[in-house]
Design a protein around this motif. Structure first.
Motif, PDB file in Angstrom:
ATOM      1  N   THR A 202       0.809  -1.161   0.034  1.00  0.00           N
ATOM      2  CA  THR A 202       0.038  -0.005  -0.069  1.00  0.00           C
ATOM      3  C   THR A 202       0.926   1.047  -0.079  1.00  0.00           C
ATOM      4  O   THR A 202       0.556   2.364  -0.797  1.00  0.00           O
ATOM      5  N   GLY A 203       2.039   1.174   0.813  1.00  0.00           N
ATOM      6  CA  GLY A 203       2.842   2.407   0.700  1.00  0.00           C
ATOM      7  C   GLY A 203       3.569   2.560  -0.515  1.00  0.00           C
ATOM      8  O   GLY A 203       3.739   3.871  -0.964  1.00  0.00           O
ATOM      9  N   PHE A 204       3.840   1.299  -1.358  1.00  0.00           N
ATOM     10  CA  PHE A 204       4.531   1.725  -2.690  1.00  0.00           C
ATOM     11  C   PHE A 204       3.316   2.256  -3.390  1.00  0.00           C
ATOM     12  O   PHE A 204       3.740   3.272  -4.333  1.00  0.00           O
ATOM     13  N   ALA A 205       2.185   1.688  -3.369  1.00  0.00           N
ATOM     14  CA  ALA A 205       1.147   2.473  -4.378  1.00  0.00           C
ATOM     15  C   ALA A 205       1.016   3.848  -4.100  1.00  0.00           C
ATOM     16  O   ALA A 205       0.744   4.799  -5.001  1.00  0.00           O
ATOM     17  N   GLN A 206       0.859   4.119  -2.712  1.00  0.00           N
ATOM     18  CA  GLN A 206       0.665   5.727  -2.259  1.00  0.00           C
ATOM     19  C   GLN A 206       1.796   6.532  -2.792  1.00  0.00           C
ATOM     20  O   GLN A 206       1.600   7.765  -3.431  1.00  0.00           O
ATOM     21  N   VAL A 207       2.982   6.144  -2.925  1.00  0.00           N
ATOM     22  CA  VAL A 207       4.177   6.804  -3.258  1.00  0.00           C
ATOM     23  C   VAL A 207       4.052   7.320  -5.010  1.00  0.00           C
ATOM     24  O   VAL A 207       4.371   8.237  -5.563  1.00  0.00           O
ATOM     25  N   ILE A 208       3.794   6.240  -5.705  1.00  0.00           N
ATOM     26  CA  ILE A 208       3.646   6.205  -6.934  1.00  0.00           C
ATOM     27  C   ILE A 208       2.178   7.204  -7.264  1.00  0.00           C
ATOM     28  O   ILE A 208       2.439   7.910  -8.190  1.00  0.00           O
ATOM     29  N   VAL A 209       1.106   7.106  -6.719  1.00  0.00           N
ATOM     30  CA  VAL A 209       0.141   7.893  -6.895  1.00  0.00           C
ATOM     31  C   VAL A 209       0.235   9.508  -6.630  1.00  0.00           C
ATOM     32  O   VAL A 209       0.123  10.293  -7.354  1.00  0.00           O
ATOM     33  N   VAL A 210       0.919   9.652  -5.479  1.00  0.00           N
ATOM     34  CA  VAL A 210       1.305  10.876  -5.039  1.00  0.00           C
ATOM     35  C   VAL A 210       2.384  11.620  -6.091  1.00  0.00           C
ATOM     36  O   VAL A 210       2.138  12.507  -6.219  1.00  0.00           O
ATOM     37  N   ALA A 211       3.605  10.744  -6.560  1.00  0.00           N
ATOM     38  CA  ALA A 211       4.363  11.232  -7.128  1.00  0.00           C
ATOM     39  C   ALA A 211       3.795  11.715  -8.617  1.00  0.00           C
ATOM     40  O   ALA A 211       4.132  12.799  -9.289  1.00  0.00           O
TER      41      ALA A 211
ATOM     42  N   LYS B 280       9.307  10.672   8.682  1.00  0.00           N
ATOM     43  CA  LYS B 280       8.596   9.819   9.778  1.00  0.00           C
ATOM     44  C   LYS B 280       9.039  10.359  10.970  1.00  0.00           C
ATOM     45  O   LYS B 280      10.197  10.867  11.104  1.00  0.00           O
ATOM     46  N   LYS B 281       8.304  10.464  12.154  1.00  0.00           N
ATOM     47  CA  LYS B 281       8.581  10.986  13.307  1.00  0.00           C
ATOM     48  C   LYS B 281       9.595  10.217  14.087  1.00  0.00           C
ATOM     49  O   LYS B 281       9.466   8.983  13.979  1.00  0.00           O
ATOM     50  N   GLY B 282      10.734  10.631  14.362  1.00  0.00           N
ATOM     51  CA  GLY B 282      11.795  10.081  14.977  1.00  0.00           C
ATOM     52  C   GLY B 282      12.805   9.497  13.956  1.00  0.00           C
ATOM     53  O   GLY B 282      13.804   8.847  14.347  1.00  0.00           O
ATOM     54  N   SER B 283      12.606   9.562  12.745  1.00  0.00           N
ATOM     55  CA  SER B 283      13.326   9.059  11.658  1.00  0.00           C
ATOM     56  C   SER B 283      14.666  10.054  11.587  1.00  0.00           C
ATOM     57  O   SER B 283      14.596  11.333  11.711  1.00  0.00           O
ATOM     58  N   SER B 284      15.524   9.462  11.213  1.00  0.00           N
ATOM     59  CA  SER B 284      17.037  10.047  10.722  1.00  0.00           C
ATOM     60  C   SER B 284      17.149  10.695   9.387  1.00  0.00           C
ATOM     61  O   SER B 284      18.260  11.253   9.023  1.00  0.00           O
ATOM     62  N   LEU B 285      16.209  10.388   8.357  1.00  0.00           N
ATOM     63  CA  LEU B 285      16.148  10.558   7.117  1.00  0.00           C
ATOM     64  C   LEU B 285      15.636  11.941   6.993  1.00  0.00           C
ATOM     65  O   LEU B 285      14.165  11.771   7.324  1.00  0.00           O
ATOM     66  N   SER B 286      16.125  12.796   6.832  1.00  0.00           N
ATOM     67  CA  SER B 286      15.637  14.371   6.695  1.00  0.00           C
ATOM     68  C   SER B 286      15.209  14.669   5.237  1.00  0.00           C
ATOM     69  O   SER B 286      14.101  15.331   4.945  1.00  0.00           O
ATOM     70  N   GLN B 287      15.910  13.992   4.172  1.00  0.00           N
ATOM     71  CA  GLN B 287      15.516  14.314   2.823  1.00  0.00           C
ATOM     72  C   GLN B 287      15.828  13.127   2.169  1.00  0.00           C
ATOM     73  O   GLN B 287      16.711  12.144   2.393  1.00  0.00           O
TER      74      GLN B 287
ATOM     75  N   ALA C 223       6.880  12.641  -4.070  1.00  0.00           N
ATOM     76  CA  ALA C 223       5.592  12.183  -3.510  1.00  0.00           C
ATOM     77  C   ALA C 223       5.674  12.672  -1.741  1.00  0.00           C
ATOM     78  O   ALA C 223       4.806  12.563  -1.202  1.00  0.00           O
ATOM     79  N   CYS C 224       6.787  12.997  -1.635  1.00  0.00           N
ATOM     80  CA  CYS C 224       6.864  13.515   0.000  1.00  0.00           C
ATOM     81  C   CYS C 224       7.262  15.067   0.164  1.00  0.00           C
ATOM     82  O   CYS C 224       7.577  15.325   1.408  1.00  0.00           O
ATOM     83  N   ILE C 225       7.046  15.837  -0.610  1.00  0.00           N
ATOM     84  CA  ILE C 225       7.065  17.180  -0.729  1.00  0.00           C
ATOM     85  C   ILE C 225       5.847  17.711  -0.003  1.00  0.00           C
ATOM     86  O   ILE C 225       4.878  17.738  -0.499  1.00  0.00           O
ATOM     87  N   ILE C 226       6.247  18.468   0.823  1.00  0.00           N
ATOM     88  CA  ILE C 226       5.077  18.992   1.729  1.00  0.00           C
ATOM     89  C   ILE C 226       4.893  20.417   0.763  1.00  0.00           C
ATOM     90  O   ILE C 226       5.343  21.625   0.793  1.00  0.00           O
TER      91      ILE C 226
ATOM     92  N   GLY D 150       2.386  15.057  13.658  1.00  0.00           N
ATOM     93  CA  GLY D 150       3.485  14.882  12.809  1.00  0.00           C
ATOM     94  C   GLY D 150       3.081  13.944  11.772  1.00  0.00           C
ATOM     95  O   GLY D 150       4.128  13.769  10.865  1.00  0.00           O
ATOM     96  N   GLU D 151       1.765  13.453  11.633  1.00  0.00           N
ATOM     97  CA  GLU D 151       1.517  12.447  10.436  1.00  0.00           C
ATOM     98  C   GLU D 151       0.891  13.357   9.476  1.00  0.00           C
ATOM     99  O   GLU D 151       0.101  14.320   9.433  1.00  0.00           O
ATOM    100  N   ALA D 152       0.766  12.734   8.304  1.00  0.00           N
ATOM    101  CA  ALA D 152       0.164  13.088   7.001  1.00  0.00           C
ATOM    102  C   ALA D 152      -1.355  13.035   7.278  1.00  0.00           C
ATOM    103  O   ALA D 152      -1.906  12.133   7.613  1.00  0.00           O
ATOM    104  N   SER D 153      -2.093  14.121   7.210  1.00  0.00           N
ATOM    105  CA  SER D 153      -3.665  14.074   6.858  1.00  0.00           C
ATOM    106  C   SER D 153      -4.016  13.135   5.922  1.00  0.00           C
ATOM    107  O   SER D 153      -5.180  12.378   6.328  1.00  0.00           O
ATOM    108  N   ASN D 154      -3.493  13.360   5.064  1.00  0.00           N
ATOM    109  CA  ASN D 154      -4.174  12.031   4.033  1.00  0.00           C
ATOM    110  C   ASN D 154      -2.903  11.389   3.340  1.00  0.00           C
ATOM    111  O   ASN D 154      -2.062  12.033   2.520  1.00  0.00           O
ATOM    112  N   PRO D 155      -2.621  10.286   3.696  1.00  0.00           N
ATOM    113  CA  PRO D 155      -1.385   9.609   3.036  1.00  0.00           C
ATOM    114  C   PRO D 155      -1.498   9.171   1.417  1.00  0.00           C
ATOM    115  O   PRO D 155      -0.451   8.926   1.128  1.00  0.00           O
ATOM    116  N   TRP D 156      -2.656   9.299   0.910  1.00  0.00           N
ATOM    117  CA  TRP D 156      -2.637   9.408  -0.498  1.00  0.00           C
ATOM    118  C   TRP D 156      -2.530  10.717  -1.106  1.00  0.00           C
ATOM    119  O   TRP D 156      -2.459  10.847  -2.319  1.00  0.00           O
ATOM    120  N   ALA D 157      -2.059  11.678  -0.183  1.00  0.00           N
ATOM    121  CA  ALA D 157      -1.741  13.105  -0.781  1.00  0.00           C
ATOM    122  C   ALA D 157      -0.129  13.499  -0.584  1.00  0.00           C
ATOM    123  O   ALA D 157       0.427  14.437  -0.963  1.00  0.00           O
TER     124      ALA D 157
END
Length: 473
Positions: free
Chosen positions: A259-268, A288-295, A306-309, A319-326
């Motif tokens: 599902t996460g893979f599909a979300q990335v493709i759709v949002v991108a 993700k909250k607490g993650s060391s990956l900043s970009q 897909a991960c641009i705010i 700190g979560e996305a209100s819509n994971p498909w966006a």
């Protein structure tokens, strides 16, 4: 007032004292229960593999002899059965992670596999389920009717669905039983290592039994008994699994990685016209909250959109996305990139899989040879696949214990063959194996035609491994 405060404090403390038990509710506290669940999880898949793998080697003979299906059509049927069996675990993993959970998915798969094997056994038991018997060399045999085809295909479909439910979940379900949060990490690592060792040992043993014992029974006791034994094994697998239901740790379904893979493709795709954030921009990448990956990384950069705010309001206060498909996280994007990067490596195994899938032809080739090891024992043609397993085991042992230590000793420094080099050598060996197989078949067929084996199949002994045929007269 002091008494009331004391009672209030006790009331406040009571849930905190009970929380550990609630937190660990359902988790086994006894080592015997731990290992019984672990063994049962491994046994379930082991019995399923014995049942399913034991049917595959000789199945082309059943289709040709009892269903009067030609070798080309029979091979295609078995190819699609094998393809479905290998693909449906992907769907099974998605269903398990997103909806049913591992326990229900394995349970559903066990029932489906059992029904499929029972239906296949009934085709051998009920004469009306297949075409009438006839001599293929002296008369034109009737082909299966549409209902008979439907029953046969239903057998394979049910077994493939069952494999799709059992195989992707058994290993993870076994680790669920051992993932005790109260156990020290070092002890947990040791327990998991033992579980993996026993799991793969059980899997290897089940395949060996399937390629030897089940095939031998089919050759010497007929299809009724040969299909009946896998039916009993699959019944025991499902029975033992459900009998231990109350002992299992049953994790709830969560969001699947697919599902996460599909979300990335759709949002991108939605954000394909958006520009990347500049260094001076207040907007950035959602992590993700607490993650060391900043970009995200710059490779496969188009997925980074897909991960641009786009709007700060897309992020909730926690700190979560209100819509994971966006809006996706950097971790989701990088996970999909990792999958894409390994696809070229996976694709190299396509030709290897094509070579391995020629089992039906190799079976018929072996069937035409004299396979007597002694005067009283003939090696089953369906067990020739064991040589592949034996060769792999011998090679792993030689590589790890002989070749690498010897090369290290000669060169005076640690030697290691790169994985890509080993994959290339494996593909080369696969090519050589198919070339040798083609040469052997050319010689065998030439000798058979020259000796009249094609026109008088009943008057000739089977060909020996050297390629020569011998007349009865």
């Amino acid at each position: 007032m002091e008494i009331e405060n004391t009672s209030d404090e006790k009331k406040m403390e009571q849930p905190q004292q009970q929380s550990p038990s609630k937190k660990t509710k359902g988790w086994p506290h006894n080592h015997a229960i731990h290992y019984s669940c672990e063994i049962q999880s491994s046994t379930n898949e082991a019995l399923e593999k014995v049942a399913s793998y034991g049917l595959l080697p000789n199945m082309i003979l059943y289709l040709m002899g009892d269903y009067h299906i030609g070798i080309a059509q029979g091979t295609n049927i078995l190819f699609f059965w094998s393809a479905a069996t290998n693909f449906l675990p992907v769907i099974g993993a998605f269903v398990s992670d997103s909806y049913l959970g591992r326990f229900l998915t394995i349970g559903f798969g066990s029932i489906s596999s059992f029904l499929g094997i029972v239906l296949l056994w009934l085709t051998a038991m009920i004469p009306q389920a297949r075409p009438p018997p006839c001599n293929q060399f002296k008369e034109k045999c009737k082909t299966p009717t549409s209902p008979q085809y439907a029953v046969l295909i239903s057998c394979f479909a049910l077994m493939s669905i069952g494999a799709g439910g059992i195989r992707p979940c058994s290993l993870a379900f076994g680790t669920d039983q051992l993932n005790n949060r109260n156990r020290p990490k070092k002890e947990s690592d040791i327990v998991l290592e033992k579980f993996f060792n026993w799991y793969f040992a059980a899997t290897a043993t089940s395949i060996v039994i399937a390629f030897t014992g089940i095939v031998y029974v089919q050759d010497h006791a007929g299809w009724k008994v040969g299909f009946g034994v896998p039916t009993i094994l699959m019944f025991l697998s499902a029975l033992f699994f459900f009998l231990a239901s109350s002992l299992y740790v049953k994790q709830k379904a969560t969001v699947s990685v697919f599902t996460g893979f599909a979300q990335v493709i759709v949002v991108a795709y939605k954000n394909r016209k958006s520009s990347f954030p500049s260094q001076n921009s207040n907007l950035g990448y959602h992590q993700k909250k607490g993650s060391s990956l900043s970009q995200p990384t710059n490779k496969l950069r188009f997925l980074n959109k897909a991960c641009i705010i786009q709007n700060p309001q897309d992020i909730t206060p926690d700190g979560e996305a209100s819509n994971p498909w966006a809006l996706c996280t950097v971790e989701q994007v990088e996970a999909l990139k990792s999958l894409i990067r390994v696809m070229p490596l996976w694709s190299t195994s396509i030709m290897m899989s094509i070579n391995i899938s020629q089992g039906s032809f190799q079976l018929l080739q072996a069937k035409s040879m004299d396979r007597h090891i002694t005067s009283g024992f003939q090696y089953p043609a369906g067990s020739f696949g064991m040589f592949t397993i034996i060769g792999a085991v011998i090679w792993i042992g030689l590589y790890d214990r002989v070749i690498i230590p010897l090369a290290t000793k000669i060169r005076g420094k640690p030697v290691k063959i790169e994985i890509k080099t080993r994959m290339g050598l494996g593909l080369l060996c696969s090519f050589i194996a198919m070339a040798v197989s083609a040469i052997v078949e050319h010689v065998r067929r030439k000798e058979a035609l020259a000796s009249g084996y094609l026109n008088n199949p009943g008057e000739w002994w089977p060909c020996r491994p050297c390629g020569s045929c011998h007349s009865i007269s």
